[in-house]
Design an enzyme around this catalytic site. Sequence first.
Site, PDB file in Angstrom:
ATOM      1  N   TYR A   1      43.330  23.938  18.534  1.00 33.19           N
ATOM      2  CA  TYR A   1      43.033  25.354  18.751  1.00 33.19           C
ATOM      3  C   TYR A   1      44.258  26.061  19.332  1.00 33.19           C
ATOM      4  O   TYR A   1      44.599  25.886  20.508  1.00 33.19           O
ATOM      5  CB  TYR A   1      41.849  25.536  19.700  1.00 33.19           C
ATOM      6  CG  TYR A   1      40.538  24.959  19.221  1.00 33.19           C
ATOM      7  CD1 TYR A   1      40.324  24.653  17.879  1.00 33.19           C
ATOM      8  CD2 TYR A   1      39.501  24.718  20.115  1.00 33.19           C
ATOM      9  CE1 TYR A   1      39.114  24.120  17.443  1.00 33.19           C
ATOM     10  CE2 TYR A   1      38.280  24.194  19.692  1.00 33.19           C
ATOM     11  CZ  TYR A   1      38.101  23.888  18.364  1.00 33.19           C
ATOM     12  OH  TYR A   1      36.906  23.367  17.941  1.00 33.19           O
TER      13      TYR A   1
ATOM     14  N   SER B   1      29.183  26.613  15.867  1.00 31.74           N
ATOM     15  CA  SER B   1      28.877  27.807  15.060  1.00 31.74           C
ATOM     16  C   SER B   1      27.367  28.020  14.940  1.00 31.74           C
ATOM     17  O   SER B   1      26.843  28.241  13.851  1.00 31.74           O
ATOM     18  CB  SER B   1      29.513  27.702  13.671  1.00 31.74           C
ATOM     19  OG  SER B   1      30.914  27.683  13.759  1.00 31.74           O
TER      20      SER B   1
ATOM     21  N   ARG C   1      28.812  31.671  12.604  1.00 30.59           N
ATOM     22  CA  ARG C   1      30.160  32.248  12.725  1.00 30.59           C
ATOM     23  C   ARG C   1      30.089  33.758  12.960  1.00 30.59           C
ATOM     24  O   ARG C   1      30.893  34.531  12.433  1.00 30.59           O
ATOM     25  CB  ARG C   1      31.004  31.915  11.493  1.00 30.59           C
ATOM     26  CG  ARG C   1      31.160  30.410  11.297  1.00 30.59           C
ATOM     27  CD  ARG C   1      32.229  30.036  10.307  1.00 30.59           C
ATOM     28  NE  ARG C   1      32.308  28.596  10.128  1.00 30.59           N
ATOM     29  CZ  ARG C   1      32.974  27.758  10.918  1.00 30.59           C
ATOM     30  NH1 ARG C   1      33.617  28.228  11.972  1.00 30.59           N
ATOM     31  NH2 ARG C   1      32.994  26.464  10.668  1.00 30.59           N
ATOM     32  N   GLY C   2      29.097  34.136  13.768  1.00 40.50           N
ATOM     33  CA  GLY C   2      28.930  35.538  14.144  1.00 40.50           C
ATOM     34  C   GLY C   2      28.068  36.333  13.191  1.00 40.50           C
ATOM     35  O   GLY C   2      27.557  37.399  13.550  1.00 40.50           O
TER      36      GLY C   2
END
Length: 333
Positions: free
Chosen positions: A55, A199, A203-204
């Site tokens: 990340y 997630s 993923r939103g």
Amino acid sequence: METRSIGPFEVSAIGLGCMSLSHAYGAPPSREQAERVLLGALDAGYTFFDTAAVYGLGHNETLVGEVLGGHRDRFTLASKCGMTVGDKRELNGRPEALKATCEDSLRRLKTETIDLYYLHRWDRRVPIEDSVGALADLVVEGKIRTIGLSEVGAPALRRAHAVHPIAALQTEYSPWTRNPEIAVLDACQELGVTFVAFSPVGRGFLAGGVRDLAKLEAGDFRTGMPRFQGEAFEANLELLAQFETLASEAGCTPAQLCLAWLMKKDPTLVSIPGTARPKHMRENAGAAQVSLSDAIMARVDAVVNETTVTGSRYAPAMQAAVDTERTPAEAEA
């Protein structure tokens, strides 16, 4: 917040996925905002924080180490290896590469041991037994306390577990991604492995955070995912409207509906929603207080599932890097 077990650890049922503070969804937030998310999460009852060497190519681990290092006794720390070599992104499951990555992660995280250390992806050029054997060496050396796997299917989990007990298996799971229901959840229950859902709010998308593709920032990796493209995206927006209606009936936000749905699906499961916004971090924590009726659960299952969602979770190139069981639609893609 309710707690659940991962190996010897009792952690908050909802943990914090830290990726979006450094990586994947366009420009990361400011340092000040990232600190507000991390420290605010501690105050909100999060006791499980998930990061990885890949990340931001070390940025996220450095951030977590600098911001939370002084609070190390207040949370369980998870990180991952297998997708970097030094400061470069590279799938590499060789024992020497995994051990070198761990040394770098310990330095960045400002800790003497990582509580849960995942093999981030299985490098199928290397027998999974060899990669897990290297992580078992790190347990003996006291550099990590438990071992996890990410994005592997049930057969690989069983092979790995035969080498060393696996504490957790992490993969994507939400109302619109049901792959774990094919075999992995059953294998985890059989072996006593905690399933960790990443997630968990699609993923939103299922939180209502992506209504206009034109507003996604440059570098947002969702632009390369089939579900966020063209006609598939438009079809999925119709599902979102129905999902939002269900959330309203349940007396919660759509994001909370996702998380409460997961918590009721499996009383041992831990979810790790990620966000770069303090408001959303607190909203996610509030899902722990949401109680869903069996009727709402059944309606969520009917509205959003592997047959009603349009598009596979990954594009073919990215799908090739994961080992999870595929839905019929993904198998055909």
